[in-house]
Design a protein around this motif. Structure first.
Motif, mmCIF file in Angstrom:
data_model
loop_
_atom_site.group_PDB
_atom_site.id
_atom_site.type_symbol
_atom_site.label_atom_id
_atom_site.label_comp_id
_atom_site.label_asym_id
_atom_site.label_seq_id
_atom_site.Cartn_x
_atom_site.Cartn_y
_atom_site.Cartn_z
ATOM 1 N N ILE A 51 0.834 -1.200 0.000
ATOM 2 C CA ILE A 51 0.000 0.000 0.000
ATOM 3 C C ILE A 51 0.871 1.253 0.000
ATOM 4 O O ILE A 51 0.575 2.224 -0.705
ATOM 5 N N SER A 52 1.962 1.235 0.759
ATOM 6 C CA SER A 52 2.836 2.417 0.787
ATOM 7 C C SER A 52 3.452 2.650 -0.588
ATOM 8 O O SER A 52 3.603 3.793 -1.020
ATOM 9 N N GLY A 53 3.786 1.589 -1.286
ATOM 10 C CA GLY A 53 4.288 1.739 -2.659
ATOM 11 C C GLY A 53 3.228 2.332 -3.571
ATOM 12 O O GLY A 53 3.515 3.221 -4.382
ATOM 13 N N ASP A 54 2.004 1.836 -3.431
ATOM 14 C CA ASP A 54 0.905 2.374 -4.236
ATOM 15 C C ASP A 54 0.640 3.838 -3.915
ATOM 16 O O ASP A 54 0.384 4.643 -4.809
ATOM 17 N N MET A 58 0.834 6.970 -6.393
ATOM 18 C CA MET A 58 -0.323 7.855 -6.558
ATOM 19 C C MET A 58 0.081 9.310 -6.308
ATOM 20 O O MET A 58 -0.341 10.211 -7.042
ATOM 21 N N ILE A 59 0.906 9.551 -5.304
ATOM 22 C CA ILE A 59 1.372 10.915 -5.027
ATOM 23 C C ILE A 59 2.199 11.432 -6.201
ATOM 24 O O ILE A 59 2.066 12.589 -6.609
ATOM 25 N N GLU A 64 2.374 15.042 -10.947
ATOM 26 C CA GLU A 64 2.451 15.237 -12.400
ATOM 27 C C GLU A 64 1.175 15.897 -12.922
ATOM 28 O O GLU A 64 1.234 16.804 -13.762
ATOM 29 N N MET A 65 0.038 15.437 -12.435
ATOM 30 C CA MET A 65 -1.236 16.028 -12.876
ATOM 31 C C MET A 65 -1.326 17.494 -12.447
ATOM 32 O O MET A 65 -1.806 18.347 -13.202
ATOM 33 N N THR A 66 -0.858 17.794 -11.241
ATOM 34 C CA THR A 66 -0.883 19.172 -10.761
ATOM 35 C C THR A 66 -0.025 20.066 -11.649
ATOM 36 O O THR A 66 -0.443 21.167 -12.020
ATOM 37 N N LEU A 67 1.155 19.591 -12.004
ATOM 38 C CA LEU A 67 2.007 20.376 -12.898
ATOM 39 C C LEU A 67 1.360 20.565 -14.261
ATOM 40 O O LEU A 67 1.421 21.649 -14.848
#
Length: 155
Positions: A51-54, A58-59, A64-67
């Motif tokens: 989950i931490s990898g996922d 996701m972060i 990338e989406m924010t940029l």
């Protein structure tokens, strides 16, 4: 009395054996429960690491989406500046047209009341004056359009 003590020792021994039997059963149950807890904790470690990898992935995608969104919003700034310039030009143009129309109507009313022959000459002057204002407004509009076009070409 020796018999009595032997019976008491026998009863205590039987009670101790029964107590030990139930204590052993309880310890076996606790051992099984601890084994389950160990396996559950092991699975949780695996799940948490996955989950931490996922979450990290996701972060990363969110960044990338924010940029990407910021870049696209910056490109829209030019469009909104262009729309603002067009609105200013139209506002100037309609203001000039309104003033011209009011001036012409006012002059026509004044001249119609005074002298009809003077009215024609002053109406011509008012028309020339208003066409100058219209020309200025059109020139402003053309200049604004050229500025807008240059900004769009730079993007």
């Amino acid at each position: 009395m020796d018999l009595f003590i032997q019976i008491i020792i026998a009863v205590i021994t039987v009670a101790f054996v029964i107590l030990m039997f139930f204590l052993i059963q309880t310890i076996k149950a606790l051992t099984a429960t601890l084994d389950e807890v160990r396996s559950t904790v092991g699975e949780l470690k695996n799940d948490v690491s996955q989950i931490s990898g996922d979450v990290k992935e996701m972060i990363h995608h969110t960044n990338e989406m924010t940029l990407d969104v910021r870049t696209k919003l910056r490109s829209l700034d030019v469009v909104f500046a262009t729309i603002h310039d067009i609105g200013q030009t139209l506002h100037s143009f309609t203001g000039v047209m309104k003033e011209t129309a009011v001036g012409i109507v006012h002059n026509m009313k004044d001249k119609a009341k005074t002298k009809p022959e003077v009215y024609d000459e002053q109406a011509n002057q008012a028309n020339r004056k208003s066409s100058g204002n219209v020309t200025n407004a059109l020139a402003d509009g053309i200049l604004s359009s050229v500025r807008i076009w240059r900004k769009l070409k730079q993007q």
